[in-house]
Each structure stands twice: as C-alpha cells, then as structure tokens.
Write a protein that holds these residues in place. Sequence first.
Motif, PDB file in Angstrom:
ATOM      1  N   UNK A   1       0.828  -1.204   0.000  1.00 21.61           N
ATOM      2  CA  UNK A   1       0.000   0.000   0.000  1.00 21.61           C
ATOM      3  C   UNK A   1       0.864   1.256   0.000  1.00 21.61           C
ATOM      4  N   UNK A   2       1.837   1.317   0.894  1.00 23.69           N
ATOM      5  CA  UNK A   2       2.653   2.537   0.976  1.00 23.69           C
ATOM      6  C   UNK A   2       3.569   2.691  -0.233  1.00 23.69           C
TER       7      UNK A   2
ATOM      8  N   UNK B   1       3.015   1.778  -3.244  1.00 25.09           N
ATOM      9  CA  UNK B   1       2.238   2.271  -4.394  1.00 25.09           C
ATOM     10  C   UNK B   1       2.174   3.782  -4.378  1.00 25.09           C
ATOM     11  N   UNK B   2       2.141   4.369  -3.188  1.00 24.36           N
ATOM     12  CA  UNK B   2       2.069   5.821  -3.102  1.00 24.36           C
ATOM     13  C   UNK B   2       3.397   6.509  -3.353  1.00 24.36           C
ATOM     14  N   UNK B   3       4.499   5.749  -3.408  1.00 24.16           N
ATOM     15  CA  UNK B   3       5.838   6.300  -3.620  1.00 24.16           C
ATOM     16  C   UNK B   3       6.106   7.550  -2.779  1.00 24.16           C
ATOM     17  N   UNK B   4       6.123   7.403  -1.461  1.00 22.67           N
ATOM     18  CA  UNK B   4       6.305   8.570  -0.610  1.00 22.67           C
ATOM     19  C   UNK B   4       7.639   9.287  -0.833  1.00 22.67           C
ATOM     20  N   UNK B   5       7.607  10.590  -0.729  1.00 26.03           N
ATOM     21  CA  UNK B   5       8.824  11.410  -0.815  1.00 26.03           C
ATOM     22  C   UNK B   5       9.490  11.458   0.563  1.00 26.03           C
TER      23      UNK B   5
ATOM     24  N   UNK C   1       7.270  13.204   2.884  1.00 29.02           N
ATOM     25  CA  UNK C   1       6.117  12.396   3.295  1.00 29.02           C
ATOM     26  C   UNK C   1       6.521  11.319   4.299  1.00 29.02           C
TER      27      UNK C   1
END
Lengths: 237, 237
Positions: A210-211, A213-217, A220
């Motif tokens: 889940x995380x 997929x969001x490709x956090x910066x 973030x």
Amino acid sequence: MSAPAPTIILVDPQMGENIGAAARAMFNFGLDELRIVRPRDGWPSEPAEANAAGAFTAMKPITVHESLQDAIADLHFVLATTARPRDMVKPVYEPPAAIKACLDTNGRSAIVFGGERAGLTNDDVALCHGIITIPTNPDFSSLNLGQAVLLVAWECFKNHTPHTPATEHQPAEHAKIEEFFVRLEGELADGHFFKAPELRPTVMRNIRNLFLRGMPSDQEIRTLHGVISALNGSKKS
Amino acid sequence: MSAPAPTIILVDPQMGENIGAAARAMFNFGLDELRIVRPRDGWPSEPAEANAAGAFTAMKPITVHESLQDAIADLHFVLATTARPRDMVKPVYEPPAAIKACLDTNGRSAIVFGGERAGLTNDDVALCHGIITIPTNPDFSSLNLGQAVLLVAWECFKNHTPHTPATEHQPAEHAKIEEFFVRLEGELADGHFFKAPELRPTVMRNIRNLFLRGMPSDQEIRTLHGVISALNGSKKS
C-alpha cells in the motif's frame, strides 16, 4: 532532461554464463549499470566474462550485494520481474509501460530479475514498487534470463528519448522507506496489532504494498514518522 | 482480422544450436513457422532440438530450402534483416514499423535472417521488399541470431494480441477513504500532531495525496484503521 536508464539487478543468479548473457543483452541497448545479489557461483566469474562479449569492460563497474534490500538502498523506483501472477496488490506493467514508469521517475530506477530456477521470492517482490511481466505465447513460455533482460533493455532503448519526468515528485530512497517500515512494524507489534504471529509477514507485506504504491517522498516519510509519534502519544496526555 | 504472423527464414545458419535458439525465441511469442535455407550442419539437428526447449514439437513442420528464392516463393512481403547499411534503395524499417508493414500486408509475410558470421548476401537482400534493422548501442553492437529473432518476434506479439487489464485491484469507494481521513485527522489532532493550526489543512492535503496515490482497497482501509487503533493503544498497556 530525462531520467537515467534503469539499473538491472540480478538476484540469486546461478550460472555465470547467464550473468554474462544478461550483461551482453543489456549493454547492446545502452543499459550500463548491473548489480548482482548473491551470485551462486561467485564473482568475478570467468564464464560470465566469456559470455559478455566484452560488455563488462565498457559498462559501469558491477557491484555485488548481500540482499536486494541493500542493492536498492539508493534507488527510488524499483520493479520486480515475475513470470507468474503474485497475490499482491501492486501495479503490474507490461514492458513498454514499465519502462515509461521508470523513465518518468524523478530519480533512479531499477528492474529486478530473479534466479534462473525459481525467480524472485515474495519477500523480494514485496520490496518493489511494482511488477513487470512479459506476456508470452500461452502455449509456450520459455524465456531465459538473458532473453528477459534483452527485451526490457530493448524497450528502454526504444523509449529513452529525452523527455521531462511527468511530475516533480521525488520518491524517497529505499533505505528511508525501509526505516519507516521497520519502525511501523515495531510499533504495531507493541500495540498488539498482529493477532496471529504467523500472519505477520503477510500483513506487513500488504502494508508495504500500500505505501510503496504511493511512492512517498522524503517529506512524506517524515510526515508518516510524525503520524506514528502523534498516534502513539495521543493516549498519553 | 489481421494478416497471419510473419514466417521466420534463416539463411545459411551455421550452428544447430542457433537454429534451436531462434525457434525457442520466436515460439515464445507465437511465431510458429520457420524455414531454413542451406543449414551448414544439416537438418534435422540434435543441437537444434536440444536448444529449442521443446518448441519444434508444437510449431509447424520446419521446411528446408536450397535458396532464399525458393523459400519465399509463396510469400507476399519479405523483409531482410541487416545489421549494417546496404547500398540499396529499399525502404528501411525499425522493428515496430517492420512488423506493422508485415501485418498490414494483404497476404503472407516473412522476415529473413542471415548466417551468424556474415549475414545476408547483397543478392539475398535484393530479393526482399525492404530492410529491417535493429538499432543498438553505437558503442556495443553484439546481437546474436537468437536475440535478433527474439526482438522481432516480441514486436510481432505486442502488435498482434489483445491486451488484458493490468491488475484486478479494486480501489475503495471514496466515502470509505474519506471516513478514514476524518478519523486520522481527529486522532492526529488529539496527539498534538498539528504544531501550527494554520498549516493543518495543507498537512492534511499532503497526507491525503500520499494515501490516494496508493489507491487503497476496502481491505487496505480496514488495515489502516487497525494500524491507527494499534498505534493509539500501544502506550496504554
């Protein structure tokens, strides 16, 4: 300015010959960075050298790693090659879309290939942002490692025309994301989140997916650390 | 209705191994018709069989010919593969355009590959309607016969098959996601997460963006609720 071409990562390659074939295949299409995780027959390798047709001398120096985790620590977008479907909620790309996603990354990307016999483990797939799968003849699917690398490199070469990344979004380095997952898992364990210990790896894999997929910066990831701290502390006051 | 996939023709192939590799490569991508002109080491061939990984048993019967002329007698559109430019006024295609030209043919097409050492003679090239050339790294051009066949077959397969959607992933309804955000924001406020009240909307927008990029499913939203509960409770015990 275009993103750099993806790095190729071979995990658990068995025969040196196949490492050489992969290097030859990729360098034909200008991919010049290869990383190897746990080569069964060791490194450097004479059979690899013999099969590379001279590619090694002109490519960037090959690096050898003890884990995929380590091999992708400084990268921003990583795709796992799988032949069979995996029960994971991750984006699945065919090669052209996979290459586009790599080249659209505002950062460094990689495509990961498993060993000749068994491919990648689910844990290794779970480390990656998405899956790349090469569709083949339903009646005859017999692509070897060098061939799979060749097709990916070819798609890359065809599409590596200069263009600007689609967004300014800069995903965090893998190591920073990993640090977040490790902390989250620890805090969840403290909070008795894992009802059945045997399901813990699966649950964590789902959360990772889940995380990722969001490709956090970077920013973030810092925010997510703040979220954990805030939630953790909220029953204190 | 699309034209039949092109036939692959090998002219003067030397090692049986390479004929086998070519068959394996093409049949992975559904090309099932192979013709061979003057195989140096004869036909049938044990090394070819060994390298074909079983492809021969399912493909159309291989035919052997004394000349390219004879091999293409019943075909309608024929392209010659060459690595180096030839001084001939013929259309030159890169693989995607070559495949399109083959499939647009109202009739039967073929792609012809020369032997491992020297490629096609100018006379053989002259028999063909056009030239297909595979661009490579200007600093390293080392495609073997099987690899060249593989790329052509792959381009053919990509252009000849219906595509299936990439994933079965079903994102949650907006209302469920919204409910999660409302809860998260409340719990974060309780945990004194928002240092500056005027930045609260911006911070929440950033958190929303991160989670929305991941397009969580219903199940994942339930997991995230569980994560909040676990983190919240972890300081209680």
